[in-house]
Design an enzyme around this catalytic site. Structure first.
Site, PDB file in Angstrom:
ATOM      1  N   GLN A   1      -5.202  -2.105   9.012  1.00  0.00           N
ATOM      2  CA  GLN A   1      -5.058  -3.419   8.377  1.00  0.00           C
ATOM      3  C   GLN A   1      -5.714  -4.502   9.238  1.00  0.00           C
ATOM      4  O   GLN A   1      -5.454  -4.579  10.442  1.00  0.00           O
ATOM      5  CB  GLN A   1      -3.557  -3.714   8.188  1.00  0.00           C
ATOM      6  CG  GLN A   1      -3.257  -4.956   7.400  1.00  0.00           C
ATOM      7  CD  GLN A   1      -3.724  -4.869   5.945  1.00  0.00           C
ATOM      8  OE1 GLN A   1      -3.477  -3.887   5.257  1.00  0.00           O
ATOM      9  NE2 GLN A   1      -4.430  -5.891   5.497  1.00  0.00           N
TER      10      GLN A   1
ATOM     11  N   LYS B   1       0.845  -1.198   0.000  1.00  0.00           N
ATOM     12  CA  LYS B   1       0.000   0.000   0.000  1.00  0.00           C
ATOM     13  C   LYS B   1       0.882   1.251   0.000  1.00  0.00           C
ATOM     14  O   LYS B   1       0.615   2.224  -0.705  1.00  0.00           O
ATOM     15  CB  LYS B   1      -0.960  -0.024   1.198  1.00  0.00           C
ATOM     16  CG  LYS B   1      -2.106  -0.981   0.952  1.00  0.00           C
ATOM     17  CD  LYS B   1      -2.909  -1.359   2.165  1.00  0.00           C
ATOM     18  CE  LYS B   1      -3.882  -2.480   1.777  1.00  0.00           C
ATOM     19  NZ  LYS B   1      -4.595  -3.082   2.870  1.00  0.00           N
TER      20      LYS B   1
ATOM     21  N   ASP C   1     -11.624   2.106   3.024  1.00  0.00           N
ATOM     22  CA  ASP C   1     -12.036   0.715   2.795  1.00  0.00           C
ATOM     23  C   ASP C   1     -13.545   0.647   2.537  1.00  0.00           C
ATOM     24  O   ASP C   1     -14.050  -0.369   2.071  1.00  0.00           O
ATOM     25  CB  ASP C   1     -11.747  -0.135   4.051  1.00  0.00           C
ATOM     26  CG  ASP C   1     -10.425  -0.885   3.960  1.00  0.00           C
ATOM     27  OD1 ASP C   1      -9.983  -1.155   2.822  1.00  0.00           O
ATOM     28  OD2 ASP C   1      -9.857  -1.200   5.022  1.00  0.00           O
TER      29      ASP C   1
END
Ligand code: NAP
Length: 281
Positions: free
Chosen positions: A96, A52, A119
């Site tokens: 995460q 990322k 997300d």
């Protein structure tokens, strides 16, 4: 033989577009910014976080990463998120998953400012997706939509079958297909006569988590087949949910694993961060 949908190529094209927009925003005052938080030392998560960060560098985003110890208190993590919620350099916050067991992931997601929830997992963003009024799209399903678009297939009026109803893939996938005017059927482990349902699919999305689950006899000739699955076989090799060698003989388009849906997910995260940056002007 089916045409292979090249996720790396589609992803690279999108990253070029994202980079150009990021450069324009940076020149106008501020590049998009993403903060990624990892709690604990899960090796797979460390790789995801690094990828990322690499993605951010590639498209010219500002990024911050936080590696917190496995025994970090939930309150400490929530305080960091609150701080990042107020930080004007940061447009997207990603924690995460999985988080250690003593941390309530739902609380974590609820604490992220919905406009920074890149997300798109928070109840506010999930609700917006349901309503079809969203800015931030769920990354993996949004990546699938880009891959379908790359084939030139018009989803409108097509029979779309999604195998899997998870909150991160199956459910939002079915919503995006529905918003594109597909006639959507969602299948799961209790679905009766799965083969009969999938054989009607003009577009089939498999998000099951079982290697070689989708076989050629489940496919309508000429269907577009998208394989979201990421499974390890006995030799440790990455495989999808679709028995590729036999299904490619029946489908018109098919995604490989690796190199199909996988490369799209981080790209869609970058796209969401860019969108969030535009929301924060
Ligand atoms: P999940 O939460 O385990 O959901 C799996 C779904 O498959 C469930 O809805 C389950 O039904 C259904 N299912 C299981 N057995 C079935 C059967 N025999 N017949 C029909 N449906 C069945 O998994 P997920 O998080 O959605 O992920 C799915 C796969 O996608 C995994 O391999 C994951 O690694 C991969 N993935 C890839 C990416 C990427 O970037 N490429 C991103 C996310 C996930 P029930 O609801 O009835 O249990």
């Amino acid at each position: 033989m089916a045409n292979i949908i090249d996720g790396k190529l589609v992803s690279a094209r999108l990253r070029e577009e994202i980079k150009a927009e990021a450069q324009a925003l940076a020149a106008a005052g501020r590049a998009p910014g993403l903060a990624v938080i990892l709690v604990g030392e899960d090796p797979a998560s460390q790789v995801y976080v690094k990828n990322k960060e690499k993605g951010c560098d590639e498209v010219g985003f500002y990024s911050e990463k936080y590696f917190l110890a496995e025994d970090t208190e939930e309150s400490e993590l929530l305080a960091l998120i609150e701080k990042l919620n107020k930080d004007p350099k940061i447009d997207g916050i990603l924690v995460q998953s999985p988080v250690p067991k003593h941390i309530d992931y739902k609380k974590v997601v609820d604490t992220i400012d919905p406009s920074k929830d890149v997300d798109a997992f928070s109840p506010v963003n999930v609700g917006k997706i349901m309503l079809g009024e969203y800015d931030l799209a769920p990354c993996t399903p949004a990546g699938v939509m880009e891959l379908i678009a790359s084939t030139g297939t018009d989803i409108s009026g097509k029979n779309c079958v999604v195998i899997g109803r998870s909150n991160i893939v199956g459910k939002p996938m079915s919503m995006l297909l529905l918003h594109a005017n597909g006639t959507v059927t969602v299948c799961h482990s209790k679905t009766a006569n799965l083969k009969e349902v999938t054989r009607n699919a003009d577009i089939l999305v498999a998000a099951v988590g079982k290697a070689d689950f989708v076989t050629a006899d489940m496919i309508k000739p000429g269907a577009v087949v998208i394989d979201v699955g990421m499974n390890r076989n006995a030799e440790g090799k990455l495989t999808g949910d679709v028995a590729f060698a036999e299904v490619e003989k029946v489908a018109s388009y098919i995604t490989p694993v690796p190199g199909g849906v996988g490369p799209m997910t981080i790209t869609m995260l970058l796209k969401n961060t860019l969108t969030a940056r535009k929301l924060h002007t």
